[in-house]
Motif scaffolding. Structure first.
Motif, PDB file in Angstrom:
ATOM      1  N   LEU A 101       0.827  -1.349  -0.085  1.00 59.54           N
ATOM      2  CA  LEU A 101      -0.071   0.059   0.073  1.00 59.54           C
ATOM      3  C   LEU A 101       0.697   1.260  -0.072  1.00 59.54           C
ATOM      4  CD1 LEU A 101      -2.896  -0.968   2.495  1.00 59.54           C
ATOM      5  CD2 LEU A 101      -2.715  -0.950  -0.053  1.00 59.54           C
ATOM      6  N   LEU A 102       2.151   1.263  -0.507  1.00 55.07           N
ATOM      7  CA  LEU A 102       2.936   2.284  -0.734  1.00 55.07           C
ATOM      8  C   LEU A 102       2.179   3.471  -1.425  1.00 55.07           C
ATOM      9  CD1 LEU A 102       5.806   2.939  -0.070  1.00 55.07           C
ATOM     10  CD2 LEU A 102       6.165   2.397  -2.541  1.00 55.07           C
ATOM     11  N   GLY A 103       2.362   4.725  -0.850  1.00 53.59           N
ATOM     12  CA  GLY A 103       1.499   5.625  -1.474  1.00 53.59           C
ATOM     13  C   GLY A 103       0.389   6.132  -0.673  1.00 53.59           C
ATOM     14  N   THR A 104       0.003   5.252   0.330  1.00 50.16           N
ATOM     15  CA  THR A 104      -1.112   5.783   1.025  1.00 50.16           C
ATOM     16  C   THR A 104      -0.628   5.906   2.379  1.00 50.16           C
ATOM     17  OG1 THR A 104      -1.466   3.451   1.882  1.00 50.16           O
ATOM     18  CG2 THR A 104      -2.668   3.814  -0.229  1.00 50.16           C
ATOM     19  N   SER A 105      -1.510   6.762   2.972  1.00 50.84           N
ATOM     20  CA  SER A 105      -1.516   7.016   4.628  1.00 50.84           C
ATOM     21  C   SER A 105      -2.757   6.387   5.244  1.00 50.84           C
ATOM     22  CB  SER A 105      -1.298   8.391   4.958  1.00 50.84           C
ATOM     23  OG  SER A 105      -2.278   9.335   4.398  1.00 50.84           O
TER      24      SER A 105
END
Length: 474
Positions: A101-105
């Motif tokens: 889920l890289l690119g999410t917070s």
């Protein structure tokens, strides 16, 4: 259905509907607004603590000093913790992002569950009503309270407090017997917080299941106390005596029985006798005239505890301290029993009174076998100065909470999750854990950029390579 009962049923439904309509407003309250509600409780308590103490004396001759410690101080401690930490609790709690889920917070936000029901017991009638109310209000809920009818003076004090401080659509209180509780449990509450016996706890859970209401059950059971040969016997005796006989043994986390290594059993027995004399009969006038010793709540419970004592004696138990009872005064002396067996009712049911069985043991394995055959307790108390022995007990037992070299102090520890496990309870309370019980932990993920769209069909060789790469991190 009698007219009065019908009227009460209609009123309960009206208040519930009013709270359900108002819940959307309380859900949007700020930390500052919720803090003001808690401060109202705090100010009322400090202003009216003498009246509260008088109510508890009326209900079961609870000593004023004991009320100050177990009802007022404990409640105030819970209030202070919530007042100091609520702003932080309400803020979004960020969480780490996994590689896929890289690119999410992401974060967790705690939002109120809605309309809540708090059913409280008679043994600590103020603290065990207001402690969950503090958590419910801190989390932004509305609440309906149902205190026990067995402590009427305390319930009247609570009724007046709630009426003075809150509008009914925010906090309401209904007095009455089990019929009132049953009518309340028919309603689709968003959360139910019950403190009481395991028998009634099962009924509450069944009622909650019909509406899929979430529950917190603070129940009870037989909390063991283990004393090995390395323990500080005098200190252990004082702390066991206080934990057992404060509130006349009517405490869900009181030591229910003591298992003591045989080599120090006689020393512990003598030390407990001396500790009891020092606490409740320092002048030798008899515990019956002590102003520091509470009474059994009512005739029914006096009869219940007396029956446990009589049954044990009939089956071969011996009294090595106490044993005196006075029905008209609901007085049962602090009583130490030996030669008890599992066939006796006081070793099958939670005692919830001033009887304490003393059971010798020889080996640790013997203790573990004994405890493993019983329900998981609300608390386990270990008295030992041997760290490896303490670790042995912790590794091989299960309990809602454990205290080492003391009793009961965990219940007022606002940084610990307090509650039972399985038969002794479901869910936790105190401080943040109480706030969490009355909240929905809502996970939120915000997409900024990312790689997940590269995993959409069709599953080309490129997509498969990316998936294989990600599997290396599983």
């Amino acid at each position: 259905m009698a007219a009065s009962e019908l009227e009460n049923t209609v009123r309960i439904r009206d208040v519930f509907d009013a709270q359900r309509a108002f819940a959307s407003i309380t859900a949007l309250t700020s930390a500052g607004e919720r803090i003001e509600k808690l401060k109202k409780i705090q100010h009322y308590l400090l202003k009216n603590r003498d009246r509260l103490a008088a109510a508890l004396q009326t209900d079961f001759r609870k000593p004023v000093a004991e009320t100050a410690l177990t009802e007022i101080f404990s409640t105030h401690n819970e209030l202070k913790t919530a007042l100091s930490n609520l702003k932080h609790w309400m803020k979004p709690h960020p969480v780490a992002t996994p590689l896929p889920l890289l690119g999410t917070s992401s974060y967790v936000r705690y939002e109120p569950k809605g309309v809540t029901l708090i059913i409280s017991p008679w043994n600590y009638p103020f603290y065990l009503t207001i402690k969950p109310l503090i958590s419910a209000l801190a989390a932004g809920n509305t609440a309906i309270l149902k205190p026990s009818e067995l402590s009427p003076a305390s319930s009247a004090f609570l009724r007046e407090m709630v009426k003075t401080l809150f509008a009914e659509e925010e906090v309401a209180l209904f007095e009455g017997n089990a019929t009132v509780a049953q009518k309340l449990l028919e309603l689709p509450f968003d959360h139910i917080f019950f403190t009481g016996s395991s028998v009634v706890g099962k009924e509450v859970m069944m009622a909650a299941a019909r509406n899929l209401s979430s529950v917190t059950l603070e129940l009870g059971g037989k909390s063991p106390c283990l004393v090995d040969e390395t323990a500080d016997i005098d200190a252990a005796a004082r702390r066991i005596a206080w934990g057992k006989w404060v509130n006349n043994g009517q405490t869900c986390v009181a030591p229910d029985f003591v298992m003591v290594q045989r080599s120090v059993k006689d020393r512990l027995k003598k030390a407990i006798q001396e500790a009891v004399r020092g606490m409740y009969d320092p002048e030798g006038k008899g515990i019956a005239v002590s102003e520091s010793y509470a009474r059994i709540i009512n005739d029914h419970h006096f009869g219940r505890v007396k029956a446990l004592l009589d049954d044990a004696l009939e089956k071969g138990a011996t009294v090595t301290m106490g044993g005196q009872t006075v029905a008209g005064d609901r007085f049962i002396e602090p009583t130490l029993l030996e030669n008890v067996t599992s066939k006796m009712k006081l070793m099958q049911d939670e005692i919830f009174g001033p009887l304490l069985p003393l059971i010798p043991y020889d080996t640790r394995e013997e203790v573990i076998r004994f405890l493993a055959s019983r329900s998981k307790p609300l608390a386990l108390y270990i008295f030992s100065r041997n760290d490896s022995a303490t670790q042995y007990w912790l590794d091989r037992t299960t309990a809602g909470n454990t205290v080492i070299n003391d009793t009961m102090i965990h219940f007022a520890h606002t940084e610990l999750p307090v509650g039972g496990v399985n038969q002794s309870g479901i869910g936790k309370s105190n401080g943040f854990y109480g706030f969490q019980e009355f909240s929905n932990a809502r996970g939120v993920v915000k997409r900024q950029f990312g790689i997940t769209e590269y995993l959409y069909p069709p599953y080309s060789d490129k997509v498969k390579r990316i998936i294989q790469f990600l599997l290396k991190y599983v």
